[in-house]
Write a protein that holds these residues in place. Structure first.
Motif, short mmCIF file in Angstrom:
data_model
loop_
_atom_site.label_atom_id
_atom_site.label_comp_id
_atom_site.label_asym_id
_atom_site.label_seq_id
_atom_site.Cartn_x
_atom_site.Cartn_y
_atom_site.Cartn_z
N SER A 480 3.89 48.70 29.85
CA SER A 480 5.13 49.30 30.32
C SER A 480 5.82 49.97 29.14
CB SER A 480 6.04 48.22 30.92
OG SER A 480 7.35 48.74 31.14
N VAL A 481 6.17 51.24 29.30
CA VAL A 481 6.90 51.96 28.25
C VAL A 481 8.31 52.24 28.74
CG1 VAL A 481 4.80 52.96 27.31
CG2 VAL A 481 6.09 54.23 29.01
N THR A 482 9.24 52.12 27.81
CA THR A 482 10.66 52.33 28.14
C THR A 482 11.20 53.45 27.27
OG1 THR A 482 10.90 49.98 28.62
CG2 THR A 482 12.92 51.23 28.33
N ALA A 483 11.88 54.39 27.92
CA ALA A 483 12.49 55.52 27.19
C ALA A 483 13.92 55.70 27.69
CB ALA A 483 11.67 56.78 27.42
N GLU A 484 14.63 56.65 27.08
CA GLU A 484 15.97 57.01 27.53
C GLU A 484 15.92 58.43 28.05
OE1 GLU A 484 18.91 56.49 24.55
OE2 GLU A 484 18.85 54.29 24.61
N ASN A 485 16.52 58.65 29.26
CA ASN A 485 16.57 60.02 29.77
C ASN A 485 17.76 60.75 29.16
OD1 ASN A 485 18.82 59.08 31.14
ND2 ASN A 485 17.77 58.93 33.13
N GLU A 486 18.00 61.97 29.63
CA GLU A 486 19.07 62.79 29.05
C GLU A 486 20.44 62.17 29.24
OE1 GLU A 486 18.65 66.61 30.79
OE2 GLU A 486 16.81 67.12 29.71
N SER A 487 20.60 61.33 30.25
CA SER A 487 21.89 60.69 30.51
C SER A 487 22.06 59.40 29.71
CB SER A 487 22.03 60.38 32.00
OG SER A 487 21.93 61.56 32.76
N GLY A 488 21.03 59.02 28.99
CA GLY A 488 21.10 57.79 28.22
C GLY A 488 20.68 56.56 29.00
N ASP A 489 20.19 56.75 30.24
CA ASP A 489 19.74 55.62 31.04
C ASP A 489 18.29 55.27 30.69
OD1 ASP A 489 22.18 55.59 32.45
OD2 ASP A 489 21.46 57.18 33.79
N LEU A 490 17.95 54.01 30.85
CA LEU A 490 16.60 53.57 30.58
C LEU A 490 15.69 53.96 31.74
CD1 LEU A 490 17.13 50.01 29.06
CD2 LEU A 490 16.81 52.19 27.86
N VAL A 491 14.53 54.51 31.41
CA VAL A 491 13.52 54.87 32.41
C VAL A 491 12.18 54.29 31.96
CG1 VAL A 491 14.66 56.91 33.34
CG2 VAL A 491 13.26 57.10 31.27
N TYR A 492 11.28 54.11 32.94
CA TYR A 492 10.06 53.37 32.68
C TYR A 492 8.83 54.14 33.15
CZ TYR A 492 13.60 49.75 32.37
OH TYR A 492 14.72 49.03 32.04
N GLY A 493 7.71 53.86 32.46
CA GLY A 493 6.43 54.42 32.85
C GLY A 493 5.32 53.44 32.55
N LEU A 494 4.07 53.85 32.83
CA LEU A 494 2.91 52.99 32.61
C LEU A 494 1.85 53.71 31.80
CD1 LEU A 494 2.41 51.38 36.15
CD2 LEU A 494 3.43 50.31 34.14
N TYR A 495 1.24 53.01 30.86
CA TYR A 495 0.12 53.50 30.07
C TYR A 495 -1.03 52.50 30.18
CZ TYR A 495 2.33 57.41 27.56
OH TYR A 495 2.92 58.62 27.23
N SER A 496 -2.24 52.99 30.04
CA SER A 496 -3.39 52.11 29.96
C SER A 496 -3.52 51.57 28.54
CB SER A 496 -4.66 52.85 30.35
OG SER A 496 -5.04 53.75 29.31
N LEU A 497 -4.36 50.54 28.37
CA LEU A 497 -4.59 49.98 27.04
C LEU A 497 -5.33 50.94 26.13
CD1 LEU A 497 -5.51 46.26 27.85
CD2 LEU A 497 -3.29 47.24 27.29
N ALA A 498 -5.89 51.99 26.72
CA ALA A 498 -6.55 53.03 25.92
C ALA A 498 -5.58 54.12 25.48
CB ALA A 498 -7.70 53.64 26.71
N GLY A 499 -4.30 53.99 25.88
CA GLY A 499 -3.29 54.96 25.48
C GLY A 499 -3.11 56.11 26.44
N LYS A 500 -3.72 56.05 27.64
CA LYS A 500 -3.58 57.14 28.60
C LYS A 500 -2.32 56.93 29.45
CE LYS A 500 -5.88 59.30 32.56
NZ LYS A 500 -7.05 59.25 33.47
N GLU A 501 -1.56 58.03 29.60
CA GLU A 501 -0.38 57.95 30.46
C GLU A 501 -0.82 57.92 31.93
OE1 GLU A 501 3.64 60.20 30.04
OE2 GLU A 501 2.46 61.32 31.51
N LEU A 502 -0.40 56.88 32.64
CA LEU A 502 -0.72 56.74 34.06
C LEU A 502 0.47 57.10 34.93
CD1 LEU A 502 -2.62 53.33 33.83
CD2 LEU A 502 -3.59 55.64 33.78
N VAL A 503 1.65 56.66 34.52
CA VAL A 503 2.89 56.95 35.24
C VAL A 503 3.89 57.45 34.20
CG1 VAL A 503 4.80 55.96 36.55
CG2 VAL A 503 2.46 55.22 37.02
#
Length: 800
Positions: A480-503
């Protein structure tokens, strides 16, 4: 509904405020109660018979002893008691373990009991099991099997396995090195006023010719506690040889059992067998391992130079080294002309060049490594494979705990790096911080961003641009990766263990539905990600909630809500129109409640019912109120004007208690939640908030009718205390009165919280009858005792 209050009328715990007149008594604890008069006090058992006079001490018995750590059983208690001046032992079940027939009984050395009777003594373990017969005048503990015992004024050794004296009681005294690191197979013995050494088979190993004190004792081939004519001597047991003045001085056993001693102003060395292995030619001989370690080497000094010898006296390195020498295992750290190297067991230097300083890097159970210092920089050396990591860091240290235990952390300009102990690079020195994610992956931080570094491939597989990165679960193949969007809110995505972005990290919520599918939510948009297909499928619903049931969601299109199977992508229940939760609501809410125990409440046409996880009706929607309770039953309620009636059903819909009890809409749902029973309430006048209480079992059988002001539950099926019109009635587990008599008070042990509503009811129960107290038995009868007041069970302690 009845709020939880202190049961001050029920639990009379003010035990110390009564005036001592006539005969007074305590509550029963562990099968005993204390009775007092002005003159004396004693303890009775559950039959009312006197059993002992006083509790002398209470302790927890010992389960095991390991490496000088004592592990007591804190769930059990034992009491040393006295009766008519004699001591005995009882357990917390009220059973005699040792009858009161001992003159003295006490805990010894924290792990034994010492027992004395008619001039004899013995030992027992803390559970009361006798360890040797009661036939000796005195006894000491040598080890688990052997005891030094005194008989007819003399000392011998009793072996509990052989159940006999293995060394006859013919000695003036016996001593033993019980605290030595290894178990000794010999004993110190005194005969005719002199000390010697005897074997476990009573063979004389060292003649009786010495004075002895219990200090500097050993269990090896050397005796260092003897004196002869008041002067210190050292005796070698195999050779029976005595070393002392005037020929020898400064005698000391060092290293691995070698005797260092001085003769003619120089030091030499004697081995364990009493053989001289080094001539008396050295200015000093020392152990280079420090106070808490030993090994195969000793240092020898001539002038200002130091050499190395082994325990056979063989020279490993001639005295050519600087004075400061240290050893770790089979390795020698020594300097020549101020520069250090590591030497092997042959005296050969192991490093191609010398260093300013060398120190061991060692953790328990790990291989030996050495930190190398060259000027202000550090590296390390693995002597097992000869790998040298050249000094290039400001710090080098071995990680001693956690998942990375045993790895080498290096630091350069406050940036960490990691190596395996074999010298393999795991993480280069380029990041601000690192943290283990999996066996292969590290979360790395650069500036304010976090990424992922693959140890095996030695590359950054996720750029360091995220706020946080964590595994979805310990066994997950996703991050699970966590970032901040332009509004400063936390948003989430998914990566594989090989480093590929899935979501992509644009969703406000990402959560697992099963091992394959994940629910994605963003604003009012929802989607499902499939790990198997790699696709994100949008869901055409306005509102979605997880049902807390595997593979199931509660979905809504704004008009109705239903259960939806994420695997098939199809509804599994009929649609339920959206509802207004409250009369003045301006918005509609989902008609399906939260699932618990496989069922959920639903609202339909202004009524409530219950469905299961596949959408089947469990309870028809004909009720005005439904709650799934913590004990796994369903509370059902119907309204009739201002009055509400309630009952209970199980999770199959079977009615357990009919709706004939009065529900308090001003109360709390936890008033109906009990781990064992189903609370029953009846309104006294259908207007006030005063309710009578009763109890049904989990099958709906009424055990206590709802006619009482209070119901105190006896845990473990020990019955009930019910309170009405300022009197208590005691009921058994079936709800039947133990006696027709009612009482002003029922006294419970002081350990019970005065705000409690349940406890184990232990008979005999101390009950107040008008201005006197009686001990009520389980059969409704009472003990033949008249009690005028209440006293503490043990005046010298809070509890037993």
């Amino acid at each position: 509904m009845i709020n939880k209050k202190a049961w001050t009328g029920l639990i009379g715990l003010l035990l110390a405020t009564h005036t001592l007149v006539a005969q007074q008594g305590s509550v029963f604890i562990n099968g005993f109660a204390r009775i007092t008069t002005k003159e004396k006090s004693w303890y009775i058992d559950t039959t009312g018979q006197k059993v002992f006079d006083k509790i002398e001490a209470v302790y927890h018995p010992v389960d095991s002893v390991s490496e000088q750590n004592i592990f007591a059983n804190n769930d059990c208690s034992m009491a040393i008691v006295s009766s008519n001046g004699k001591k005995g032992l009882v357990n917390e079940k009220g059973q005699w373990v040792l009858k009161p027939e001992y003159d003295k009984l006490e805990v010894a050395f924290n792990v034994y009991l010492a027992l004395y009777k008619q001039g004899k003594m013995t030992y027992a373990d803390t559970w009361g099991k006798l360890l040797l017969p009661l036939q000796f005048e005195k006894a000491g503990i040598l080890d688990d099997d052997r005891y030094d015992v005194k008989q007819n004024g003399k000392w011998g050794i009793y072996d509990v396995k052989q159940r006999q004296l293995t060394i006859p009681a013919v000695y003036d005294e016996i001593d033993y090195c019980g605290g030595c690191g290894s178990k000794s197979d010999y004993l110190y013995a005194k005969k005719n006023g002199k000390w010697g050494i005897i074997s476990a088979a009573n063979e004389v190993l060292v003649p009786f010719a010495f004075e002895h004190s219990h200090s500097m004792m050993r269990s090896d081939e050397w005796v260092c506690s003897f004196k002869q004519n008041g002067k210190d001597v050292v005796v070698n047991i195999p050779q029976k040889k005595v070393y002392g003045a005037p020929l020898y001085s400064q005698m000391e056993v060092i290293g691995n059992g070698m005797l260092k001693l001085k003769k003619g102003g120089r030091f030499g060395l004697i081995n364990r067998n009493g053989e001289q292995v080094l001539d008396f030619v050295y200015d000093d001989i020392a152990d280079p391992y420090g106070d808490y370690a030993t090994g195969p080497y000793l240092t020898v000094r001539k002038g200002d130079k130091t050499g190395i010898v082994n325990t056979d006296g063989r020279i490993i390195i001639e005295p050519v080294l600087d004075e400061e020498v240290s050893c770790t295992d089979d390795y020698i750290i020594a300097a020549r002309n101020g520069m250090y190297n590591v030497f092997d067991s042959t005296g050969k230097p192991m490093l191609p060049e010398d260093y300013n300083d060398i120190e061991p890097l060692k953790v328990s159970g790990g291989s030996t490594l050495f930190a190398l210092k060259q000027k202000a920089l550090y590296g390390f050396f693995n002597p097992a494979n000869g790998k040298v990591i050249a000094p290039a860091f400001h710090e080098v240290d071995r990680i001693t705990s956690g998942r990375d235990k045993g790895l080498i952390q290096v630091v350069y300009q406050e940036k960490p790096g990691l190596y395996n102990a074999d010298g393999t690079l795991l993480l280069p020195v380029k990041y601000d911080a690192c943290e283990r994610l999996t066996d292969r992956l590290l979360a790395v931080k650069a500036g304010t961003g976090t990424g992922v570094f693959d140890i095996g491939n030695q590359q950054e597989i996720i750029p360091a641009k995220f706020k946080y990165i964590n595994p979805i679960a310990p066994d997950s193949t996703l991050l699970s990766v966590t970032a901040e969007n332009e509004s400063g809110d936390l948003v989430y995505g998914l990566y594989s263990l090989a480093g590929k972005e899935l979501v992509p990290p644009v969703y406000t919520s990402v959560g697992p539905l099963n091992k394959d599918q994940y629910l994605l939510m963003k604003d009012r948009e929802t989607a499902v990600f499939s790990l198997a297909t790699g696709k994100i499928t949008a869901l055409p619903y306005k509102d979605i909630a997880q049902a807390r049931v595997a593979n199931t969601l509660i979905v809504s299109d704004g008009r109705s809500s239903w259960l939806w199977d994420v695997r098939t992508g199809k509804p599994v229940s009929a649609p339920f129109p959206m509802v207004r939760k409250y009369q003045d609501d301006t918005t509609l809410s989902c008609a399906i409640g939260e699932f618990g125990f496989g069922v959920a409440s639903v609202s339909e046409n202004g009524k409530m019912g219950v469905i299961n996880a596949i959408g089947q009706e469990v309870v028809p929607a004909i009720y005005d109120g439904v709650s799934i309770l913590q004990q796994g039953v369903i509370l059902l309620a119907k309204q009739n004007g201002d009055a509400w009636k309630y009952g209970y059903a199980d999770t199959t819909g079977k009615l357990l208690v009919p709706l004939e009890y009065d529900y308090n809409v001003h109360g709390y749902i936890y008033d109906y939640e009990d781990s064992t029973f189903l609370p029953l309430y009846k309104s006294e006048d259908n207007y006030t908030r005063t309710y009578s209480k009763g109890m049904a079992d989990r099958d709906g059988k009424v055990l206590v009718p709802a006619i009482y002001d209070r119901v105190f539950v006896g845990r473990n099926n020990t019955g009930f205390l019910v309170y009405k019109e300022a009197r208590f009635t005691i009921l058994d587990a079936a709800g039947k009165a133990v006696t027709a008599e009612q009482f002003k008070e029922v006294m419970l042990p002081p350990a019970i919280n005065p705000y409690a509503e349940s406890a184990v009811l232990t008979y005999p129960l101390l009950c107040k009858r008008n201005d006197r107290y009686v001990y009520l038995l389980r059969n409704g009868k009472t003990l033949p005792l008249e009690i005028t007041g209440v006293v503490p069970f043990n005046p010298d302690a809070d509890v037993w």
